[in-house]
Design a protein around this motif. Structure first.
Motif, short mmCIF file in Angstrom:
data_model
loop_
_atom_site.label_atom_id
_atom_site.label_comp_id
_atom_site.label_asym_id
_atom_site.label_seq_id
_atom_site.Cartn_x
_atom_site.Cartn_y
_atom_site.Cartn_z
N GLY A 129 0.76 1.37 -5.18
CA GLY A 129 0.78 0.97 -6.58
C GLY A 129 -0.38 0.07 -6.95
O GLY A 129 -1.19 -0.35 -6.11
N ASN A 130 -0.44 -0.25 -8.23
CA ASN A 130 -1.49 -1.11 -8.76
C ASN A 130 -1.10 -2.57 -8.52
O ASN A 130 -0.67 -3.29 -9.43
CB ASN A 130 -1.68 -0.83 -10.26
CG ASN A 130 -2.80 -1.66 -10.85
OD1 ASN A 130 -3.67 -2.17 -10.13
ND2 ASN A 130 -2.80 -1.81 -12.17
N ILE A 131 -1.23 -2.99 -7.28
CA ILE A 131 -0.89 -4.36 -6.90
C ILE A 131 -2.11 -5.02 -6.28
O ILE A 131 -3.11 -4.35 -5.98
CB ILE A 131 0.29 -4.39 -5.92
CG1 ILE A 131 -0.06 -3.66 -4.62
CG2 ILE A 131 1.53 -3.78 -6.56
CD1 ILE A 131 1.03 -3.72 -3.56
N THR A 132 -2.02 -6.31 -6.09
CA THR A 132 -3.14 -7.08 -5.54
C THR A 132 -2.70 -7.81 -4.27
O THR A 132 -1.68 -8.50 -4.28
CB THR A 132 -3.65 -8.10 -6.57
OG1 THR A 132 -4.10 -7.41 -7.74
CG2 THR A 132 -4.81 -8.91 -5.99
N ILE A 133 -3.47 -7.65 -3.23
CA ILE A 133 -3.26 -8.38 -1.97
C ILE A 133 -4.31 -9.48 -1.92
O ILE A 133 -5.52 -9.19 -1.96
CB ILE A 133 -3.37 -7.45 -0.75
CG1 ILE A 133 -2.45 -6.24 -0.90
CG2 ILE A 133 -3.09 -8.22 0.52
CD1 ILE A 133 -0.99 -6.59 -1.00
N GLY A 134 -3.90 -10.72 -1.82
CA GLY A 134 -4.82 -11.85 -1.87
C GLY A 134 -5.73 -11.95 -0.66
O GLY A 134 -5.60 -11.21 0.32
N ASN A 135 -6.63 -12.90 -0.72
CA ASN A 135 -7.58 -13.13 0.37
C ASN A 135 -6.87 -13.68 1.61
O ASN A 135 -5.86 -14.39 1.50
CB ASN A 135 -8.67 -14.11 -0.07
CG ASN A 135 -9.45 -13.60 -1.26
OD1 ASN A 135 -9.70 -12.40 -1.41
ND2 ASN A 135 -9.84 -14.51 -2.15
N ASN A 136 -7.42 -13.36 2.76
CA ASN A 136 -6.96 -13.91 4.04
C ASN A 136 -5.51 -13.58 4.35
O ASN A 136 -4.80 -14.38 4.97
CB ASN A 136 -7.15 -15.44 4.07
CG ASN A 136 -8.55 -15.86 3.70
OD1 ASN A 136 -9.53 -15.33 4.23
ND2 ASN A 136 -8.67 -16.78 2.76
N CYS A 137 -5.06 -12.43 3.92
CA CYS A 137 -3.68 -12.01 4.18
C CYS A 137 -3.61 -11.12 5.42
O CYS A 137 -4.59 -10.50 5.82
CB CYS A 137 -3.11 -11.26 2.97
SG CYS A 137 -2.72 -12.31 1.56
N LYS A 138 -2.40 -11.06 5.99
CA LYS A 138 -2.11 -10.17 7.10
C LYS A 138 -0.89 -9.32 6.73
O LYS A 138 0.14 -9.87 6.37
CB LYS A 138 -1.84 -10.95 8.38
CG LYS A 138 -3.03 -11.71 8.93
CD LYS A 138 -2.67 -12.44 10.22
CE LYS A 138 -3.88 -13.12 10.84
NZ LYS A 138 -4.39 -14.21 9.97
N ILE A 139 -1.05 -8.02 6.82
CA ILE A 139 0.04 -7.09 6.53
C ILE A 139 0.51 -6.52 7.87
O ILE A 139 -0.26 -5.86 8.58
CB ILE A 139 -0.41 -5.96 5.59
CG1 ILE A 139 -1.11 -6.55 4.36
CG2 ILE A 139 0.78 -5.11 5.19
CD1 ILE A 139 -0.27 -7.46 3.52
N GLY A 140 1.76 -6.75 8.22
CA GLY A 140 2.29 -6.31 9.50
C GLY A 140 2.36 -4.79 9.60
O GLY A 140 2.52 -4.08 8.60
N GLY A 141 2.25 -4.30 10.82
CA GLY A 141 2.33 -2.87 11.06
C GLY A 141 3.65 -2.28 10.58
O GLY A 141 4.71 -2.84 10.80
N GLY A 142 3.57 -1.12 9.91
CA GLY A 142 4.76 -0.44 9.41
C GLY A 142 5.35 -1.01 8.14
O GLY A 142 6.37 -0.51 7.66
N SER A 143 4.75 -2.03 7.58
CA SER A 143 5.28 -2.64 6.35
C SER A 143 5.01 -1.74 5.15
O SER A 143 4.06 -0.95 5.14
CB SER A 143 4.64 -4.01 6.11
OG SER A 143 4.87 -4.87 7.20
N VAL A 144 5.86 -1.88 4.14
CA VAL A 144 5.68 -1.17 2.87
C VAL A 144 5.61 -2.23 1.77
O VAL A 144 6.62 -2.87 1.46
CB VAL A 144 6.82 -0.17 2.60
CG1 VAL A 144 6.60 0.50 1.25
CG2 VAL A 144 6.89 0.86 3.70
#
Length: 298
Positions: free
Chosen positions: A136-151
């Motif tokens: 979707g049209n969302i924003t992930i901020g700076n210096n973030c970590k997205i875990g494996g398999g996350s939605v």
């Protein structure tokens, strides 16, 4: 920035971030994620100049060659490192910042319900774990970590760690946001699992409930009484256990029932006029003589 300069920066970035990297020549030769990244530079220029059909054809050739599908319209920042690469999909209106790392199986896609800007915007210095989906049209901020398999389906502020389905923040600005008391140093994994923590919390609550039931249930008295005083969970003080209290209360109730039955029996005998109850509770009730029995029958 020219293609040659981009290639140099990307190779240096890989050497800094990938412990398995070897010489610059080997990185340039075998890293499919870099090949897809460099091909996208050309494809994006063709897309911007209006050669969209040719750009799409090149993008499909690159996908078949590297396993990475980047739409020519996507905007990619500097020093993007796509590690392993296979299965990565980046949509048309996606924007990826500088110094990001993307692992295999990641999707930067849409939800199918949007038009215009329908893909995510990724900030700088973001790590996206294997198999993660950002939609979707969302924003992930700076210096973030997205875990494996996350939605991830909602905006994420700067300096956050996100895990789960749907993705939710577990660390923000270096501080955990849940109620777990364990320190991060004692964890088995760098990224905590909130689902496992919730299950552990429920297990502890169930154990406490079972302990309380053991204290109150007469059915457990036999097992508890076999243990020395003060050595089992049924203990309520240092002198007696919970089963002792239960047994004592039960004996009191039984004594009350026996006394009531005895009073009822005496009252029934008195109603037939057979004898006069003695005022002394310790006295024995006298039985009628044979002469009295004959008189009663006559």
């Amino acid at each position: 920035m020219g293609l040659i300069q981009t290639m140099r920066e990307d190779v240096q970035a890989v050497k800094k971030s990938d412990p398995a990297s070897e010489s610059s020549f080997v990185i340039w030769l075998v890293y499919s994620g870099l090949h897809a990244r460099w091909a996208h530079v050309i494809e994006h220029r063709l897309w911007v100049k209006g050669h969209k059909g040719f750009a799409r054809w090149l993008a499909q050739w690159t996908r078949n060659r590297t396993g990475v599908e980047i739409h020519p319209g996507a905007q990619i920042g500097k020093r993007l490192f796509i590690d392993h690469g296979s299965g990565v999909v980046i949509g048309e209106t996606a924007i990826v910042g500088d110094d990001c790392t993307i692992y295999q199986g990641v999707t930067l896609g849409g939800t199918g319900n949007e038009t215009g800007k329908r893909h995510p915007t990724i900030g700088n210095n973001v790590m996206i774990g294997a198999g993660a989906k950002i939609l979707g049209n969302i924003t992930i901020g700076n210096n973030c970590k997205i875990g494996g398999g996350s939605v991830v389906l909602k905006d994420i502020p700067d300096n956050c760690t996100v895990v789960g389905i749907p993705g939710h923040i577990v660390v923000r600005d270096g501080q955990r946001v849940n109620k777990a008391k364990e320190s991060a140093a004692k964890r088995r994994e760098y990224l905590p699992d909130p689902v496992e923590e919730e299950i552990d919390s429920l297990r502890r609550e169930m154990k406490a409930i079972e302990l309380r039931i053991e204290q109150l249930s007469p059915g457990s008295m036999k097992d508890l009484c076999d243990a020395p005083k003060g050595t089992h969970p049924g203990q309520v003080s240092t002198h007696e256990c919970g089963c002792d209290v239960i047994k004592r209360e039960a004996d009191k109730e039984d004594q009350k029932v026996r006394e009531k039955n005895a009073r009822d029996e005496h009252a029934e005998v008195d109603s037939h006029g057979l004898h006069e109850p003695s005022r002394d509770k310790n006295s024995v009730v006298q039985q009628p003589t044979d002469h009295e029995k004959v008189s009663i029958k006559s």
